[in-house]
Design a protein around this motif. Structure first.
Motif, PDB file in Angstrom:
ATOM      1  N   LEU A  88      -5.927  32.118  21.693  1.00  0.00           N
ATOM      2  CA  LEU A  88      -5.607  32.731  20.411  1.00  0.00           C
ATOM      3  C   LEU A  88      -5.153  31.599  19.493  1.00  0.00           C
ATOM      4  O   LEU A  88      -4.218  30.865  19.827  1.00  0.00           O
ATOM      5  CB  LEU A  88      -4.492  33.766  20.564  1.00  0.00           C
ATOM      6  N   TYR A  89      -5.816  31.448  18.376  1.00  0.00           N
ATOM      7  CA  TYR A  89      -5.456  30.400  17.416  1.00  0.00           C
ATOM      8  C   TYR A  89      -4.700  31.046  16.259  1.00  0.00           C
ATOM      9  O   TYR A  89      -5.228  31.921  15.574  1.00  0.00           O
ATOM     10  CB  TYR A  89      -6.700  29.661  16.935  1.00  0.00           C
ATOM     11  N   LEU A  90      -3.488  30.600  16.101  1.00  0.00           N
ATOM     12  CA  LEU A  90      -2.599  31.176  15.101  1.00  0.00           C
ATOM     13  C   LEU A  90      -2.388  30.210  13.944  1.00  0.00           C
ATOM     14  O   LEU A  90      -2.219  29.015  14.138  1.00  0.00           O
ATOM     15  CB  LEU A  90      -1.236  31.496  15.726  1.00  0.00           C
ATOM     16  N   CYS A  91      -2.407  30.768  12.771  1.00  0.00           N
ATOM     17  CA  CYS A  91      -2.118  30.020  11.557  1.00  0.00           C
ATOM     18  C   CYS A  91      -0.787  30.523  11.010  1.00  0.00           C
ATOM     19  O   CYS A  91      -0.491  31.723  11.088  1.00  0.00           O
ATOM     20  CB  CYS A  91      -3.247  30.253  10.562  1.00  0.00           C
ATOM     21  N   ALA A  92      -0.003  29.621  10.471  1.00  0.00           N
ATOM     22  CA  ALA A  92       1.276  29.998   9.875  1.00  0.00           C
ATOM     23  C   ALA A  92       1.444  29.292   8.543  1.00  0.00           C
ATOM     24  O   ALA A  92       1.046  28.132   8.395  1.00  0.00           O
ATOM     25  CB  ALA A  92       2.433  29.628  10.800  1.00  0.00           C
ATOM     26  N   SER A  93       2.018  29.976   7.589  1.00  0.00           N
ATOM     27  CA  SER A  93       2.253  29.336   6.305  1.00  0.00           C
ATOM     28  C   SER A  93       3.748  29.317   5.982  1.00  0.00           C
ATOM     29  O   SER A  93       4.512  30.157   6.451  1.00  0.00           O
ATOM     30  CB  SER A  93       1.471  30.032   5.185  1.00  0.00           C
ATOM     31  N   SER A  94       4.148  28.335   5.215  1.00  0.00           N
ATOM     32  CA  SER A  94       5.513  28.268   4.718  1.00  0.00           C
ATOM     33  C   SER A  94       5.491  27.659   3.322  1.00  0.00           C
ATOM     34  O   SER A  94       4.481  27.097   2.889  1.00  0.00           O
ATOM     35  CB  SER A  94       6.414  27.456   5.654  1.00  0.00           C
ATOM     36  N   LEU A  95       6.615  27.800   2.648  1.00  0.00           N
ATOM     37  CA  LEU A  95       6.653  27.377   1.249  1.00  0.00           C
ATOM     38  C   LEU A  95       6.386  25.887   1.090  1.00  0.00           C
ATOM     39  O   LEU A  95       5.603  25.471   0.257  1.00  0.00           O
ATOM     40  CB  LEU A  95       8.011  27.727   0.650  1.00  0.00           C
ATOM     41  N   ASP A  96       7.090  25.089   1.900  1.00  0.00           N
ATOM     42  CA  ASP A  96       7.066  23.651   1.637  1.00  0.00           C
ATOM     43  C   ASP A  96       7.421  22.916   2.923  1.00  0.00           C
ATOM     44  O   ASP A  96       8.505  23.103   3.454  1.00  0.00           O
ATOM     45  CB  ASP A  96       8.091  23.333   0.551  1.00  0.00           C
ATOM     46  N   VAL A  97       6.558  22.108   3.423  1.00  0.00           N
ATOM     47  CA  VAL A  97       6.793  21.439   4.693  1.00  0.00           C
ATOM     48  C   VAL A  97       7.945  20.445   4.616  1.00  0.00           C
ATOM     49  O   VAL A  97       8.522  20.081   5.635  1.00  0.00           O
ATOM     50  CB  VAL A  97       5.504  20.729   5.156  1.00  0.00           C
ATOM     51  N   THR A  98       8.298  20.018   3.423  1.00  0.00           N
ATOM     52  CA  THR A  98       9.368  19.040   3.298  1.00  0.00           C
ATOM     53  C   THR A  98      10.744  19.671   3.483  1.00  0.00           C
ATOM     54  O   THR A  98      11.734  18.975   3.601  1.00  0.00           O
ATOM     55  CB  THR A  98       9.310  18.333   1.938  1.00  0.00           C
ATOM     56  N   VAL A  99      10.808  20.984   3.485  1.00  0.00           N
ATOM     57  CA  VAL A  99      12.073  21.680   3.746  1.00  0.00           C
ATOM     58  C   VAL A  99      11.925  22.372   5.082  1.00  0.00           C
ATOM     59  O   VAL A  99      11.355  23.445   5.190  1.00  0.00           O
ATOM     60  CB  VAL A  99      12.395  22.707   2.642  1.00  0.00           C
ATOM     61  N   VAL A 100      12.440  21.748   6.138  1.00  0.00           N
ATOM     62  CA  VAL A 100      12.158  22.232   7.484  1.00  0.00           C
ATOM     63  C   VAL A 100      12.820  23.563   7.792  1.00  0.00           C
ATOM     64  O   VAL A 100      12.468  24.219   8.755  1.00  0.00           O
ATOM     65  CB  VAL A 100      12.557  21.198   8.548  1.00  0.00           C
ATOM     66  N   SER A 101      13.780  23.974   6.982  1.00  0.00           N
ATOM     67  CA  SER A 101      14.432  25.252   7.261  1.00  0.00           C
ATOM     68  C   SER A 101      13.578  26.433   6.821  1.00  0.00           C
ATOM     69  O   SER A 101      13.891  27.578   7.129  1.00  0.00           O
ATOM     70  CB  SER A 101      15.789  25.325   6.564  1.00  0.00           C
ATOM     71  N   TYR A 102      12.524  26.144   6.075  1.00  0.00           N
ATOM     72  CA  TYR A 102      11.666  27.248   5.650  1.00  0.00           C
ATOM     73  C   TYR A 102      10.958  27.840   6.865  1.00  0.00           C
ATOM     74  O   TYR A 102      10.291  27.141   7.613  1.00  0.00           O
ATOM     75  CB  TYR A 102      10.624  26.776   4.646  1.00  0.00           C
ATOM     76  N   GLU A 103      11.103  29.167   6.991  1.00  0.00           N
ATOM     77  CA  GLU A 103      10.460  29.821   8.131  1.00  0.00           C
ATOM     78  C   GLU A 103       8.966  29.868   7.909  1.00  0.00           C
ATOM     79  O   GLU A 103       8.474  29.821   6.787  1.00  0.00           O
ATOM     80  CB  GLU A 103      11.020  31.220   8.328  1.00  0.00           C
ATOM     81  N   GLN A 104       8.266  29.994   9.030  1.00  0.00           N
ATOM     82  CA  GLN A 104       6.818  30.114   8.983  1.00  0.00           C
ATOM     83  C   GLN A 104       6.423  31.572   9.161  1.00  0.00           C
ATOM     84  O   GLN A 104       7.021  32.292   9.959  1.00  0.00           O
ATOM     85  CB  GLN A 104       6.176  29.271  10.088  1.00  0.00           C
ATOM     86  N   TYR A 105       5.421  31.975   8.435  1.00  0.00           N
ATOM     87  CA  TYR A 105       4.893  33.324   8.516  1.00  0.00           C
ATOM     88  C   TYR A 105       3.519  33.243   9.160  1.00  0.00           C
ATOM     89  O   TYR A 105       2.655  32.495   8.675  1.00  0.00           O
ATOM     90  CB  TYR A 105       4.816  33.961   7.141  1.00  0.00           C
ATOM     91  N   PHE A 106       3.343  34.035  10.207  1.00  0.00           N
ATOM     92  CA  PHE A 106       2.132  33.920  11.014  1.00  0.00           C
ATOM     93  C   PHE A 106       1.085  34.958  10.647  1.00  0.00           C
ATOM     94  O   PHE A 106       1.410  36.104  10.296  1.00  0.00           O
ATOM     95  CB  PHE A 106       2.473  34.070  12.496  1.00  0.00           C
ATOM     96  N   GLY A 107      -0.162  34.543  10.783  1.00  0.00           N
ATOM     97  CA  GLY A 107      -1.272  35.466  10.687  1.00  0.00           C
ATOM     98  C   GLY A 107      -1.499  36.150  12.018  1.00  0.00           C
ATOM     99  O   GLY A 107      -0.828  35.834  13.015  1.00  0.00           O
ATOM    100  N   PRO A 108      -2.470  37.070  12.071  1.00  0.00           N
ATOM    101  CA  PRO A 108      -2.724  37.825  13.301  1.00  0.00           C
ATOM    102  C   PRO A 108      -3.467  37.021  14.361  1.00  0.00           C
ATOM    103  O   PRO A 108      -3.521  37.428  15.515  1.00  0.00           O
ATOM    104  CB  PRO A 108      -3.583  38.997  12.822  1.00  0.00           C
ATOM    105  N   GLY A 109      -4.024  35.881  13.951  1.00  0.00           N
ATOM    106  CA  GLY A 109      -4.715  35.030  14.910  1.00  0.00           C
ATOM    107  C   GLY A 109      -6.205  35.285  14.993  1.00  0.00           C
ATOM    108  O   GLY A 109      -6.701  36.347  14.585  1.00  0.00           O
ATOM    109  N   THR A 110      -6.903  34.287  15.500  1.00  0.00           N
ATOM    110  CA  THR A 110      -8.321  34.403  15.840  1.00  0.00           C
ATOM    111  C   THR A 110      -8.434  34.209  17.346  1.00  0.00           C
ATOM    112  O   THR A 110      -8.002  33.195  17.894  1.00  0.00           O
ATOM    113  CB  THR A 110      -9.159  33.319  15.125  1.00  0.00           C
ATOM    114  N   ARG A 111      -8.988  35.209  18.001  1.00  0.00           N
ATOM    115  CA  ARG A 111      -9.179  35.106  19.448  1.00  0.00           C
ATOM    116  C   ARG A 111     -10.547  34.500  19.714  1.00  0.00           C
ATOM    117  O   ARG A 111     -11.564  35.099  19.429  1.00  0.00           O
ATOM    118  CB  ARG A 111      -9.082  36.477  20.091  1.00  0.00           C
TER     119      ARG A 111
END
Lengths: 115, 110
Positions: A88-111
């Motif tokens: 299962l390949y999961l993608c996650a997005s967040s606001l800004d990678v330079t702020v590590v406290s930003y949580e990541q939001y995941f997609g449903p994945g590609t199986r």
């Protein structure tokens, strides 16, 4: 606000073929990360992109590659598929990678199933 | 490099009982810690995160976690389990990239 979308949701490929997976992040998010999830290895980090630049890369062979476009959408590519790439390949997005406290939001994945 | 260890790959509780999922971390710098939940055939959903503002963090669905620096732990708890809590739970630590634990599968018995 729409969540992270991944296409396709399911994919069956044959050994030796290549595959491209797509991820559209949440609107306004500029960072996209990719993960591989398997029963044996769990969740493993593949790479992370921010503003079209790869910022971090996990310990995967060069057959795994990715890119990010100016609209923050991202694709990952796996060439010369092996049976062990089934996952299962999961993608996650967040606001800004330079702020590590930003949580990541995941997609449903590609199986991906490799036969 | 940072890492997390989740103690117990499978936890089973009765409905209404306390849920305790254990997570210990290792990080060279003050960490950012997260708990995610994954339901079958779905992606991960964020339950809560620790960013040093408060050691007791409250999340969604009645879950909370306490950051204990002396024990390098970030255990997840819920006072009363519900059938809908049955899922896989992942603890994660982020320094540069995100590192996940192996996951704990929670089963809730009626």
């Amino acid at each position: 606000k729409a969540g992270v979308t991944q296409t396709p949701r399911y994919l069956i490929k044959t050994r030796g073929q290549q595959v491209t997976l797509s991820c559209s992040p949440i609107s306004g998010h500029r960072s996209v990360s990719w993960y591989q999830q398997t029963p044996g290895q769990g969740l493993q980090f593949l790479f992370e992109y921010f503003s079209e630049t790869q910022r971090n890369k996990g310990n995967f062979p060069g057959r795994f590659s990715g890119r990010q476009f100016s609209n923050s959408r991202s694709e990952m590519n796996v060439s010369t598929l092996e049976l062990g790439d089934s996952a299962l390949y999961l993608c996650a997005s967040s606001l800004d990678v330079t702020v590590v406290s930003y949580e990541q939001y995941f997609g449903p994945g590609t199986r991906l199933t490799v036969t | 490099a940072q890492s997390v260890t989740q103690l117990g790959s499978h936890v089973s509780v009765s409905e209404g009982a306390l849920v305790l999922l254990r997570c210990n971390y290792s990080s060279p710098v003050p960490p950012y810690l997260f708990w995610y939940v994954q339901y079958p055939n779905q992606g991960l959903q964020l339950l809560l995160k620790y960013t040093s503002a408060a050691t007791l963090v409250k999340g969604i669905n009645g879950f909370e976690a306490e950051f204990k620096k002396s024990e390098t732990s970030f255990h997840l708890t819920k006072p009363s389990a519900h059938m809908s809590d049955a899922a896989e739970y992942f603890c994660a630590v982020r320094v540069n990239d995100m590192r996940f634990g192996a996951g704990t599968r929670l089963t809730v018995k009626p």
